[in-house]
Design an enzyme around this catalytic site. Sequence first.
Site, PDB file in Angstrom:
ATOM      1  N   PRO A   9      36.407  38.277  54.841  1.00 40.51           N
ATOM      2  CA  PRO A   9      37.516  38.477  53.972  1.00 40.51           C
ATOM      3  C   PRO A   9      37.202  39.695  53.073  1.00 40.51           C
ATOM      4  O   PRO A   9      36.230  39.539  52.290  1.00 40.51           O
ATOM      5  CB  PRO A   9      37.880  37.284  53.253  1.00 40.51           C
ATOM      6  CG  PRO A   9      36.664  36.443  53.362  1.00 40.51           C
ATOM      7  CD  PRO A   9      36.024  36.969  54.668  1.00 40.51           C
ATOM      8  N   ASN A  10      38.013  40.671  52.741  1.00 37.64           N
ATOM      9  CA  ASN A  10      38.191  41.745  51.891  1.00 37.64           C
ATOM     10  C   ASN A  10      36.954  42.773  52.068  1.00 37.64           C
ATOM     11  O   ASN A  10      37.274  43.929  51.518  1.00 37.64           O
ATOM     12  CB  ASN A  10      37.994  41.239  50.515  1.00 37.64           C
ATOM     13  CG  ASN A  10      39.183  40.571  50.001  1.00 37.64           C
ATOM     14  OD1 ASN A  10      40.286  40.592  50.153  1.00 37.64           O
ATOM     15  ND2 ASN A  10      38.846  39.014  49.513  1.00 37.64           N
ATOM     16  N   ARG A  17      38.089  48.232  46.703  1.00 40.97           N
ATOM     17  CA  ARG A  17      37.839  47.194  45.737  1.00 40.97           C
ATOM     18  C   ARG A  17      36.721  47.213  44.891  1.00 40.97           C
ATOM     19  O   ARG A  17      35.657  47.279  45.406  1.00 40.97           O
ATOM     20  CB  ARG A  17      37.887  45.937  46.698  1.00 40.97           C
ATOM     21  CG  ARG A  17      37.357  44.609  46.289  1.00 40.97           C
ATOM     22  CD  ARG A  17      37.229  43.653  47.237  1.00 40.97           C
ATOM     23  NE  ARG A  17      36.939  42.413  46.612  1.00 40.97           N
ATOM     24  CZ  ARG A  17      35.973  41.405  46.959  1.00 40.97           C
ATOM     25  NH1 ARG A  17      35.271  41.813  47.893  1.00 40.97           N
ATOM     26  NH2 ARG A  17      35.695  40.210  46.691  1.00 40.97           N
ATOM     27  N   TYR A  22      30.732  47.096  44.428  1.00 46.16           N
ATOM     28  CA  TYR A  22      30.527  47.056  46.076  1.00 46.16           C
ATOM     29  C   TYR A  22      30.369  48.439  46.236  1.00 46.16           C
ATOM     30  O   TYR A  22      29.949  48.932  47.599  1.00 46.16           O
ATOM     31  CB  TYR A  22      31.706  46.502  46.771  1.00 46.16           C
ATOM     32  CG  TYR A  22      32.053  45.040  46.590  1.00 46.16           C
ATOM     33  CD1 TYR A  22      31.077  44.183  47.086  1.00 46.16           C
ATOM     34  CD2 TYR A  22      32.912  44.544  45.599  1.00 46.16           C
ATOM     35  CE1 TYR A  22      31.083  42.827  46.533  1.00 46.16           C
ATOM     36  CE2 TYR A  22      33.192  43.269  45.340  1.00 46.16           C
ATOM     37  CZ  TYR A  22      32.311  42.398  46.038  1.00 46.16           C
ATOM     38  OH  TYR A  22      32.439  41.011  45.601  1.00 46.16           O
ATOM     39  N   ASN A  73      28.601  39.456  57.220  1.00 45.06           N
ATOM     40  CA  ASN A  73      28.864  39.269  56.054  1.00 45.06           C
ATOM     41  C   ASN A  73      30.127  38.711  55.668  1.00 45.06           C
ATOM     42  O   ASN A  73      31.219  38.896  55.918  1.00 45.06           O
ATOM     43  CB  ASN A  73      29.226  40.799  55.198  1.00 45.06           C
ATOM     44  CG  ASN A  73      29.562  40.653  53.602  1.00 45.06           C
ATOM     45  OD1 ASN A  73      29.695  39.581  53.113  1.00 45.06           O
ATOM     46  ND2 ASN A  73      29.368  41.826  53.008  1.00 45.06           N
ATOM     47  N   ALA A  76      33.597  35.838  50.959  1.00 44.39           N
ATOM     48  CA  ALA A  76      33.934  34.392  49.897  1.00 44.39           C
ATOM     49  C   ALA A  76      33.463  33.252  50.916  1.00 44.39           C
ATOM     50  O   ALA A  76      33.284  32.283  50.438  1.00 44.39           O
ATOM     51  CB  ALA A  76      35.388  34.660  49.285  1.00 44.39           C
ATOM     52  N   GLU A  97      22.486  37.068  57.470  1.00 44.49           N
ATOM     53  CA  GLU A  97      23.333  37.125  56.462  1.00 44.49           C
ATOM     54  C   GLU A  97      23.318  38.323  55.485  1.00 44.49           C
ATOM     55  O   GLU A  97      22.291  38.675  55.263  1.00 44.49           O
ATOM     56  CB  GLU A  97      23.543  35.930  55.541  1.00 44.49           C
ATOM     57  CG  GLU A  97      24.220  35.738  54.465  1.00 44.49           C
ATOM     58  CD  GLU A  97      24.003  34.626  53.619  1.00 44.49           C
ATOM     59  OE1 GLU A  97      24.736  34.322  52.907  1.00 44.49           O
ATOM     60  OE2 GLU A  97      22.758  34.209  53.596  1.00 44.49           O
ATOM     61  N   HIS A  99      24.937  40.605  52.067  1.00 50.19           N
ATOM     62  CA  HIS A  99      25.937  40.625  50.976  1.00 50.19           C
ATOM     63  C   HIS A  99      25.595  42.076  50.089  1.00 50.19           C
ATOM     64  O   HIS A  99      24.375  42.268  49.740  1.00 50.19           O
ATOM     65  CB  HIS A  99      25.571  39.599  50.102  1.00 50.19           C
ATOM     66  CG  HIS A  99      26.090  38.298  50.647  1.00 50.19           C
ATOM     67  ND1 HIS A  99      27.406  37.791  50.697  1.00 50.19           N
ATOM     68  CD2 HIS A  99      25.492  37.161  51.085  1.00 50.19           C
ATOM     69  CE1 HIS A  99      27.494  36.978  51.210  1.00 50.19           C
ATOM     70  NE2 HIS A  99      26.269  36.362  51.456  1.00 50.19           N
ATOM     71  N   ARG A 106      25.689  37.363  39.839  1.00 47.42           N
ATOM     72  CA  ARG A 106      27.250  37.199  39.367  1.00 47.42           C
ATOM     73  C   ARG A 106      27.500  35.563  39.317  1.00 47.42           C
ATOM     74  O   ARG A 106      26.677  34.995  38.744  1.00 47.42           O
ATOM     75  CB  ARG A 106      27.773  37.620  40.944  1.00 47.42           C
ATOM     76  CG  ARG A 106      27.443  39.294  41.153  1.00 47.42           C
ATOM     77  CD  ARG A 106      28.197  39.722  42.340  1.00 47.42           C
ATOM     78  NE  ARG A 106      29.701  39.690  41.928  1.00 47.42           N
ATOM     79  CZ  ARG A 106      30.473  39.764  43.133  1.00 47.42           C
ATOM     80  NH1 ARG A 106      30.250  40.067  44.230  1.00 47.42           N
ATOM     81  NH2 ARG A 106      31.924  39.749  42.658  1.00 47.42           N
TER      82      ARG A 106
END
Length: 159
Positions: A9-10, A17, A22, A73, A76, A97, A99, A106
């Site tokens: 998502p996103n 964004r 990012y 990725n 969330a 994975e 990110h 964060r």
Amino acid sequence: MKIMVIQGPNINMLGIREINIYGAMKMDDIHEQMKIAASQNNVELDFFQSNFEGEIVDKIQECLGTKDGIIINAGAYTHTSVAIRDAIAAVALPTVEVHISNTYRREEFRQKSLIAPVCSGSIIGFGPFGYHLALMGVIQICDQINNLRSMQAQAQVQN
């Protein structure tokens, strides 16, 4: 070698964004860079993005028997999805994975990955370059698996 790149998502909003977190690179630009590296390594890439958990689970399951590895990725869903974790575990393919941001710098809820324990490795905090690192990692893992299988097959023939 065939590798699936799954974006959660996103990720389709990269470049728009939260650029301060990012960066300005768009998802399609990341994919184009990955295609160049893949072609140099005789790797076929497929790309998939979804904002829906079930679609991501379905795509992971579709990789069984058709792909050699996965780069994901999960966005969330990394921190919330037992379903994605279970799908990765079920297909038992080399999975890395990714990110873009350093999740450990964060919010506390982003510091726990539910999928990391079933992945071959994690690339965190290297920005878009993390996808290149993940690609090289999956290629190396798949090569090691193929070499091991080849050695085992030769040993059986000799016996």
